[in-house]
Design an enzyme around this catalytic site. Sequence first.
Site, PDB file in Angstrom:
ATOM      1  N   TYR A 143       0.854  -1.189   0.000  1.00 14.02           N
ATOM      2  CA  TYR A 143       0.000   0.000   0.000  1.00 14.02           C
ATOM      3  C   TYR A 143       0.885   1.233   0.000  1.00 14.02           C
ATOM      4  CZ  TYR A 143      -3.454   3.451   1.654  1.00 14.02           C
ATOM      5  OH  TYR A 143      -4.263   4.556   1.805  1.00 14.02           O
ATOM      6  N   ASP A 238       9.331   2.929  -0.150  1.00 14.85           N
ATOM      7  CA  ASP A 238       8.267   3.530   0.630  1.00 14.85           C
ATOM      8  C   ASP A 238       8.477   3.109   2.092  1.00 14.85           C
ATOM      9  OD1 ASP A 238       6.054   4.475   1.849  1.00 14.85           O
ATOM     10  OD2 ASP A 238       4.603   3.547   0.488  1.00 14.85           O
ATOM     11  N   LYS A 266       4.182   8.437   9.217  1.00 11.12           N
ATOM     12  CA  LYS A 266       3.994   7.754  10.499  1.00 11.12           C
ATOM     13  C   LYS A 266       5.006   8.176  11.576  1.00 11.12           C
ATOM     14  CE  LYS A 266       1.013   4.423   8.430  1.00 11.12           C
ATOM     15  NZ  LYS A 266       1.041   3.721   7.172  1.00 11.12           N
TER      16      LYS A 266
HETATM   17  C1  LIG Z   1       0.425   4.275   5.861  1.00 15.49           C
HETATM   18  C2  LIG Z   1       1.163   4.130   4.613  1.00 15.49           C
HETATM   19  C3  LIG Z   1       1.034   5.047   3.561  1.00 15.49           C
HETATM   20  C4  LIG Z   1       0.026   6.165   3.573  1.00 15.49           C
HETATM   21  O1  LIG Z   1       0.266   7.095   4.577  1.00 15.49           O
HETATM   22  P1  LIG Z   1      -0.928   8.048   5.067  1.00 15.49           P
HETATM   23  O2  LIG Z   1      -0.279   8.960   6.048  1.00 15.49           O
HETATM   24  O3  LIG Z   1      -1.969   7.166   5.647  1.00 15.49           O
HETATM   25  O4  LIG Z   1      -1.422   8.776   3.875  1.00 15.49           O
HETATM   26  C5  LIG Z   1       1.858   4.905   2.459  1.00 15.49           C
HETATM   27  N1  LIG Z   1       2.760   3.909   2.394  1.00 15.49           N
HETATM   28  C6  LIG Z   1       2.911   3.011   3.381  1.00 15.49           C
HETATM   29  C7  LIG Z   1       3.954   1.954   3.268  1.00 15.49           C
HETATM   30  C8  LIG Z   1       2.104   3.083   4.518  1.00 15.49           C
HETATM   31  O5  LIG Z   1       2.246   2.154   5.477  1.00 15.49           O
END
Ligand SMILES: *Cc1c(COP(=O)(O)O)cnc(C)c1O
Length: 429
Positions: A143, A238, A266
């Site tokens: 994701y 990511d 995060k």
């Molecule tokens: C949570 C997450 C996102 C999205 O971040 P948001 O702050 O919820 O928009 C993108 N990439 C990864 C790997 C994530 O765990």
Amino acid sequence: MGRVSNEAFAAAKKHLVGGVNSPVRAFGAVGGVPVFAQRGAGPYLYDIEGKQYVDYLLSWGPLIWGHAHPTIIASVMEAAQNGTSFGLPTVLETQMAALVCELVPSVELVRMVNSGTEATMSALRLARAYTGRDYIVKFEGCYHGHADSFLVKAGSGVATLGLPDSPGVPRGATETTLTAPYNDLNAVKELFLTRGEQIAAVIVEPVAGNMGCVLPKDEFLSGLRTLTQDYGALLIMDEVMTGFRVALGGGQERFNIHPDLTTMGKVIGGGLPVGAYGGRRQIMQRIAPEGTVYQAGTLSGNPLAMAAGLAALQMLKDGGKALYERLEFYGKQLVETFIAAGTKRGIPVFGHAIGGMFGLFFHEGPVFNYTQTSSANRKFYTLFFQSLLSQGVMLAPSQLESGFVSVVHGPAELAKTQEAIEGAMAIID
Ligand SMILES: *Cc1c(COP(=O)(O)O)cnc(C)c1O
């Protein structure tokens, strides 16, 4: 859940879509009424009925210092007293950027944004501009936020709702998105063989965290690094979830693979809304105002968010390697307990733990891609989750999400959780 929660959820649903501001909070995968948070303290969460939980959801990852850490709160309060936003540069942003570049090995220049989604969509735009190519490769079950191009086989939240692709995403936005199974380097090679000259970037979670927590196999990340280099494509890690969580310098430090671009979120915000993307100077310089790739944000680099993030990262830096070893030891103990308790009763179980992330699966044998994690037994997880919840332990409300450990989780919380796991397995049996 009791009457208070039921009423709160009914009231929420009147004016909030589904009663929530992010779909996974509705507990769709495990059923029942969601837990309404009242407050948190250290490793504990308290709901509006006054019930206490050992928290492994931790706001879906950011809270590596647990709830309401006094240093982070003091830092935010001090910043707030001087004003909440300026729309002008502040020294806090410079300090934050310097610390991020110091801690994350491949990052030389960084741009702050407000969420992980913003970070990944901006990094993608940059990668396309830099390479002059349109295609991207992502992995099934990974994701990368909810931008159009990434909503293809996008893991947990989307999968839990049973939406393979979201309506409203134009075909044009996803027809340049290629997918391969996680940990399958050969599948990526095939994509490059047919379209190599058109691929702008491969984007990957160095540890997958949005199909449950899944480790990369040896040679997977290094293979991606070589392959992208060979074809002149960029490697985007990511690290929105793994950054500052699986090691101080994230997955790239842990596995010693340096991407061209890194996206963060995060943990970087210390519990406030922050995202960031960064990488090699030469690439990042293509962003406005140094370059022509447009990306902006009214509240980007917000002083409260910077203050929280700085405090969190500075404490992580001070804690060093020992801190991450402690997190991982805790996670491994949880996984071991889960596997032992399940195996003893003939229940299929598997797990991963790395740094402050862990994954528990009701699945026989190894789990290394989305096909495997998504075929884990959902009925068992629901029973397990609900049993732990009633015993005062809060896991993610889906097996396709990662669990998180904070620095302030200690032996008492571990023992309580291990006991609850035993209790839950006895119910499933
Ligand atoms: C949570 C997450 C996102 C999205 O971040 P948001 O702050 O919820 O928009 C993108 N990439 C990864 C790997 C994530 O765990």
